[in-house]
Design a protein around this motif. Structure first.
Motif, PDB file in Angstrom:
ATOM      1  N   ASN A   1      47.382  29.330 -11.925  1.00 11.30           N
ATOM      2  CA  ASN A   1      46.045  28.892 -11.527  1.00 11.30           C
ATOM      3  C   ASN A   1      46.144  27.972 -10.300  1.00 11.30           C
ATOM      4  OD1 ASN A   1      44.883  30.266 -13.656  1.00 11.30           O
ATOM      5  ND2 ASN A   1      44.919  28.479 -15.034  1.00 11.30           N
ATOM      6  N   LEU A   2      45.173  28.124  -9.374  1.00 14.49           N
ATOM      7  CA  LEU A   2      45.079  27.281  -8.178  1.00 14.49           C
ATOM      8  C   LEU A   2      43.740  26.565  -8.167  1.00 14.49           C
ATOM      9  CD1 LEU A   2      46.406  29.798  -5.494  1.00 14.49           C
ATOM     10  CD2 LEU A   2      47.714  28.062  -6.696  1.00 14.49           C
ATOM     11  N   SER A   3      43.775  25.306  -7.756  1.00 17.14           N
ATOM     12  CA  SER A   3      42.516  24.568  -7.624  1.00 17.14           C
ATOM     13  C   SER A   3      41.767  25.059  -6.390  1.00 17.14           C
ATOM     14  CB  SER A   3      42.783  23.073  -7.521  1.00 17.14           C
ATOM     15  OG  SER A   3      43.561  22.779  -6.365  1.00 17.14           O
ATOM     16  N   ASN A   4      40.463  25.056  -6.414  1.00 16.33           N
ATOM     17  CA  ASN A   4      39.598  25.482  -5.305  1.00 16.33           C
ATOM     18  C   ASN A   4      38.922  24.264  -4.686  1.00 16.33           C
ATOM     19  OD1 ASN A   4      39.969  28.318  -5.260  1.00 16.33           O
ATOM     20  ND2 ASN A   4      38.877  28.459  -7.210  1.00 16.33           N
ATOM     21  N   PRO A   5      38.466  24.384  -3.398  1.00 13.40           N
ATOM     22  CA  PRO A   5      38.611  25.563  -2.525  1.00 13.40           C
ATOM     23  C   PRO A   5      39.994  25.588  -1.868  1.00 13.40           C
ATOM     24  CG  PRO A   5      37.407  23.876  -1.372  1.00 13.40           C
ATOM     25  CD  PRO A   5      37.645  23.337  -2.766  1.00 13.40           C
TER      26      PRO A   5
ATOM     27  N   ILE B   1      44.015  31.241   2.646  1.00 14.90           N
ATOM     28  CA  ILE B   1      43.688  29.888   3.105  1.00 14.90           C
ATOM     29  C   ILE B   1      42.650  29.994   4.223  1.00 14.90           C
ATOM     30  CG2 ILE B   1      44.577  27.759   4.087  1.00 14.90           C
ATOM     31  CD1 ILE B   1      45.549  28.359   1.254  1.00 14.90           C
ATOM     32  N   SER B   2      41.530  29.330   4.026  1.00 12.43           N
ATOM     33  CA  SER B   2      40.395  29.431   4.953  1.00 12.43           C
ATOM     34  C   SER B   2      40.289  28.184   5.829  1.00 12.43           C
ATOM     35  CB  SER B   2      39.095  29.633   4.170  1.00 12.43           C
ATOM     36  OG  SER B   2      39.159  30.835   3.415  1.00 12.43           O
ATOM     37  N   PRO B   3      39.636  28.309   7.009  1.00 11.80           N
ATOM     38  CA  PRO B   3      39.458  27.145   7.890  1.00 11.80           C
ATOM     39  C   PRO B   3      38.285  26.276   7.451  1.00 11.80           C
ATOM     40  CG  PRO B   3      38.502  29.068   8.905  1.00 11.80           C
ATOM     41  CD  PRO B   3      39.137  29.551   7.633  1.00 11.80           C
ATOM     42  N   PHE B   4      38.332  25.036   7.897  1.00 10.70           N
ATOM     43  CA  PHE B   4      37.175  24.156   7.735  1.00 10.70           C
ATOM     44  C   PHE B   4      36.181  24.415   8.856  1.00 10.70           C
ATOM     45  CE2 PHE B   4      40.155  21.558   5.245  1.00 10.70           C
ATOM     46  CZ  PHE B   4      39.349  21.177   4.183  1.00 10.70           C
ATOM     47  N   PRO B   5      34.918  24.274   8.610  1.00  9.76           N
ATOM     48  CA  PRO B   5      33.945  24.316   9.709  1.00  9.76           C
ATOM     49  C   PRO B   5      34.102  23.088  10.597  1.00  9.76           C
ATOM     50  CG  PRO B   5      32.856  23.681   7.663  1.00  9.76           C
ATOM     51  CD  PRO B   5      34.276  24.051   7.296  1.00  9.76           C
ATOM     52  N   LYS B   6      33.859  23.253  11.889  1.00  7.19           N
ATOM     53  CA  LYS B   6      33.858  22.130  12.815  1.00  7.19           C
ATOM     54  C   LYS B   6      32.408  21.734  13.049  1.00  7.19           C
ATOM     55  CE  LYS B   6      38.173  23.487  15.037  1.00  7.19           C
ATOM     56  NZ  LYS B   6      38.865  23.852  16.292  1.00  7.19           N
TER      57      LYS B   6
ATOM     58  N   GLU C   1      36.434  29.096  12.851  1.00  6.20           N
ATOM     59  CA  GLU C   1      37.309  30.008  13.583  1.00  6.20           C
ATOM     60  C   GLU C   1      37.362  31.407  12.992  1.00  6.20           C
ATOM     61  OE1 GLU C   1      41.731  29.155  11.837  1.00  6.20           O
ATOM     62  OE2 GLU C   1      40.934  27.656  13.222  1.00  6.20           O
ATOM     63  N   ASP C   2      36.984  31.580  11.725  1.00  2.22           N
ATOM     64  CA  ASP C   2      37.052  32.931  11.145  1.00  2.22           C
ATOM     65  C   ASP C   2      35.760  33.721  11.306  1.00  2.22           C
ATOM     66  OD1 ASP C   2      35.388  31.691   9.355  1.00  2.22           O
ATOM     67  OD2 ASP C   2      36.662  31.999   7.592  1.00  2.22           O
ATOM     68  N   GLY C   3      34.786  33.162  12.029  1.00  6.96           N
ATOM     69  CA  GLY C   3      33.563  33.903  12.333  1.00  6.96           C
ATOM     70  C   GLY C   3      32.601  34.061  11.174  1.00  6.96           C
ATOM     71  N   THR C   4      32.691  33.215  10.152  1.00  3.60           N
ATOM     72  CA  THR C   4      31.818  33.354   8.975  1.00  3.60           C
ATOM     73  C   THR C   4      30.682  32.335   8.994  1.00  3.60           C
ATOM     74  OG1 THR C   4      33.261  31.872   7.687  1.00  3.60           O
ATOM     75  CG2 THR C   4      33.726  34.253   7.598  1.00  3.60           C
ATOM     76  N   ALA C   5      30.218  31.973  10.180  1.00  3.09           N
ATOM     77  CA  ALA C   5      29.154  30.962  10.263  1.00  3.09           C
ATOM     78  C   ALA C   5      27.886  31.402   9.545  1.00  3.09           C
ATOM     79  CB  ALA C   5      28.846  30.646  11.727  1.00  3.09           C
ATOM     80  N   GLY C   6      27.689  32.704   9.418  1.00  2.47           N
ATOM     81  CA  GLY C   6      26.495  33.186   8.726  1.00  2.47           C
ATOM     82  C   GLY C   6      26.483  32.866   7.246  1.00  2.47           C
ATOM     83  N   GLN C   7      27.610  32.414   6.686  1.00  6.43           N
ATOM     84  CA  GLN C   7      27.688  32.082   5.265  1.00  6.43           C
ATOM     85  C   GLN C   7      27.576  30.575   5.012  1.00  6.43           C
ATOM     86  OE1 GLN C   7      31.255  33.861   3.577  1.00  6.43           O
ATOM     87  NE2 GLN C   7      31.044  35.694   4.862  1.00  6.43           N
TER      88      GLN C   7
ATOM     89  N   VAL D   1      29.069  23.591   4.395  1.00  3.10           N
ATOM     90  CA  VAL D   1      30.018  24.228   3.484  1.00  3.10           C
ATOM     91  C   VAL D   1      30.135  25.689   3.880  1.00  3.10           C
ATOM     92  CG1 VAL D   1      30.607  24.739   1.088  1.00  3.10           C
ATOM     93  CG2 VAL D   1      29.353  22.643   1.646  1.00  3.10           C
ATOM     94  N   SER D   2      31.397  26.153   4.065  1.00  4.23           N
ATOM     95  CA  SER D   2      31.610  27.546   4.453  1.00  4.23           C
ATOM     96  C   SER D   2      31.499  28.459   3.248  1.00  4.23           C
ATOM     97  CB  SER D   2      32.984  27.703   5.103  1.00  4.23           C
ATOM     98  OG  SER D   2      34.001  27.583   4.121  1.00  4.23           O
ATOM     99  N   GLY D   3      31.533  29.749   3.490  1.00  2.15           N
ATOM    100  CA  GLY D   3      31.478  30.720   2.402  1.00  2.15           C
ATOM    101  C   GLY D   3      32.683  30.633   1.492  1.00  2.15           C
ATOM    102  N   SER D   4      33.795  30.065   1.990  1.00  2.00           N
ATOM    103  CA  SER D   4      34.994  29.902   1.175  1.00  2.00           C
ATOM    104  C   SER D   4      35.001  28.572   0.441  1.00  2.00           C
ATOM    105  CB  SER D   4      36.239  30.003   2.061  1.00  2.00           C
ATOM    106  OG  SER D   4      36.295  31.249   2.714  1.00  2.00           O
TER     107      SER D   4
END
Length: 570
Positions: free
Chosen positions: A51-55, A129-134, A158-164, A206-209
């Motif tokens: 098990n891994l803690s999120n996010p 592993i996902s990036p933090f929003p800036k 950086e991963d282009g998921t700003a829509g989430q 908060v990002s989608g991840s």
């Protein structure tokens, strides 16, 4: 259960215990050994679960927990590989913390070993592993009279998921109400502040991840009384080819000026500078179109200072723009390096503005006298600067090329036998050269460097060498004609002044000619190199006897040796 009659048998046991294994051997002559036995237990492999803690965010501490199970034994060894080059071997099952320094997908691997020595298969889990929003947002420039303040999100990832993204704004307004709440989950919200002053505005994204970041900035609600003030440098008088500079000293009762509109000509709204990042003491420049008449033109500068959308104030100032000299400077023809100094012409101030002009540049004096030799070979820029009595200055430039002068060498002086010819040894240095000999009298070709000359008298020829650009140089050569010597067959050295010497016409013009005279006994009585001083009929200072003497003359210079007899009479 089961038997085997081979040396090294294999058998699959079900999970359980104990099992008794018996072993005996028989020799080749039928002797049977004692029976040996061994009791074993068979354990099952562990069932692995991690098990891994999120996010799961880059650089964030992640708690890694093993929750694997094994039925008939216990786990005594954990071999971890986090997929980013980090490995660990542990003898206990306490959770541990790990962070990934970059984004991406990493293959986390775990291998377990039980107390009975059973080793599990390698367990692999893909960890993303996902990036933090800036987080970023722009704040409005508002005054209290504006209907609301509009905040604009500028957050990137950086991963282009700003829509989430999900948003949480806090406006820091202690006077917020249910109808005008202090928070918002919109991307670009608005809020109505009811008092001037600073407010701490924050945004959490908060990002989608599930990776979150926050930013807080101070928003200032400006007052409603802006004041437009500015200073124009130079006491408001400029030349039309200069830039106008003004410094803003605009202010507001509370807060700051958020925008300036500078109308450089109040009658022409298109000539405007808009600054949304103004600050006190900031300088602005503008250049009006240059003109040469009339003598001056006035412009009205209008500056509008804003503390918000509906709060503004304006002020004006009149400046004078003065005509500049209109200079006419005709193009300059190329010249040769040996051209004499000359006055540059074709330069005037055509709009009649009174004043003084001066020249500058390589090889030119202030009054416009150009010396090609002083400037040197090459391209040069000549500038004419005119200063009007109104203090306005203008200049214009023209290029002038100084072309090189070729070298000219007509060669050494030459000697030609009468009726013959000699080749002139002219040459030039430079490129694309042409040649001209003058006069062209009795020359084989007057337009080559080394023609043949056959003059009938001594002649000076001049060689002119000219480049493709028309620059020329000259040199001269003397061609001396060696005429046939006229040798007298008698002379009377008696001191009466008539035929006292043996005068051989033209022999003195033969460089290096030799003369030898012998008596009838073959004795030499006279010898000379050159014939500048003719023989006076003496030998060792004494008169030779009357008689016939034999001579041998070698004129050299291409003429054959001459021999004969001369009579000395008295």
């Amino acid at each position: 259960g089961g038997t085997a009659d081979i040396k090294n048998p294999a058998h699959l046991y079900p999970v359980g215990a104990p099992y008794t294994i018996k072993f005996s051997s028989i020799t080749d002559i039928g002797c049977v050994s004692d029976t040996a036995q061994k009791i074993i237990s068979v354990s099952e492999k562990p069932v692995i679960q991690v098990n891994l803690s999120n996010p799961l965010c880059v650089g964030k501490a992640i708690t890694v927990t093993d929750v694997s199970t094994v039925a008939s034994s216990s786990i005594v060894k954990w071999s971890w590989d986090m997929g980013d080059g980090t490995t660990s071997v542990k003898a206990d099952n306490t959770p541990f913390v790990h962070s990934y320094s970059t984004t991406g997908t990493f293959p986390l691997k775990l291998t377990l070993e039980t107390a009975t020595g059973c080793v599990s298969d390698v367990y692999t889990k893909e960890v993303v592993i996902s990036p933090f929003p800036k987080v970023g947002f722009s704040m409005p420039g508002n005054c209290l009279a504006d209907p609301f303040s509009q905040f604009m999100d500028t957050t990137r990832i950086e991963d282009g998921t700003a829509g989430q993204f999900t948003y949480l704004w806090k406006f820091g307004d202690p006077s917020a109400t249910a109808a005008n709440p202090n928070t918002s989950t919109l991307k670009n919200p608005t809020h109505k502040y009811t008092a001037v002053g600073p407010y701490p505005v924050s945004l959490k994204v908060v990002s989608g991840s599930g990776c979150a970041d926050s930013l807080e900035q101070t928003f200032v609600m400006n007052g409603t009384q802006p004041l437009s003030r500015f200073n124009v440098e130079g006491n408001g008088a400029y030349c039309s080819n200069d830039s106008v500079s003004l410094t803003s000293n605009s202010s507001v009762d509370v807060g700051s000026i958020v925008k300036l509109e500078i109308y450089w000509d109040a009658s022409n709204p298109s000539l405007v500078t808009v600054d949304n990042k103004t600050q006190p003491g900031k300088t602005y420049t503008f250049k009006y179109p240059e003109f040469f008449s009339p003598a001056s033109t006035n412009y009205t500068i209008r500056v509008v200072a804003y503390s918000g959308e509906l709060c503004f104030n304006e002020s004006t100032a009149i400046i004078e723009s003065k005509a500049t000299p209109e200079i006419v400077f005709d193009s300059l023809e190329a010249v040769c390096a040996n051209t004499a100094s000359f006055q540059i012409e074709g330069v005037t101030s055509s709009n009649g503005l009174a004043g003084n002009g001066v020249f500058s540049g390589n090889g030119v004096s202030g009054n416009g006298s150009f010396d090609p030799a002083g400037a040197g070979v090459g391209a040069h820029t000549i500038r004419y600067t005119f200063t009007g009595n109104n203090g306005c200055q203008n200049h214009k430039e023209q290029a002038i090329t100084v072309n090189p002068v070729p070298g000219a060498d007509a060669g050494p002086d030459r000697y030609a036998l009468e009726g013959g010819f000699v080749q002139l040894l002219g040459k030039g240095t430079g490129s694309s050269l042409s040649y001209l000999w003058t006069p062209d009298f009795r020359l084989s070709n007057d337009s080559i460097a080394s023609p043949e000359a056959s003059p009938v008298e001594d002649m000076i020829y001049k060689l002119t060498v000219t480049t493709a650009e028309g620059c020329s140089n000259t040199d001269e050569v003397l061609v001396k004609v060696l005429k046939t010597p006229a040798i007298p067959n008698a002379f009377s050295p008696n001191g009466d002044g008539v035929h006292d010497r043996w005068e051989i016409a033209f022999l003195d013009s033969y460089p290096g000619a030799t003369v030898e005279i012998y008596n009838r006994y073959g004795q030499i009585v006279y010898k000379t190199i050159g014939y500048a001083r003719p023989w006076d009929g003496r030998y060792n200072g004494n008169p030779v006897p009357v008689g016939t003497y034999y001579y041998l003359i070698n004129p050299k210079n291409g003429r054959k040796q001459i021999s004969g007899f001369v009579d000395v009479i008295r």
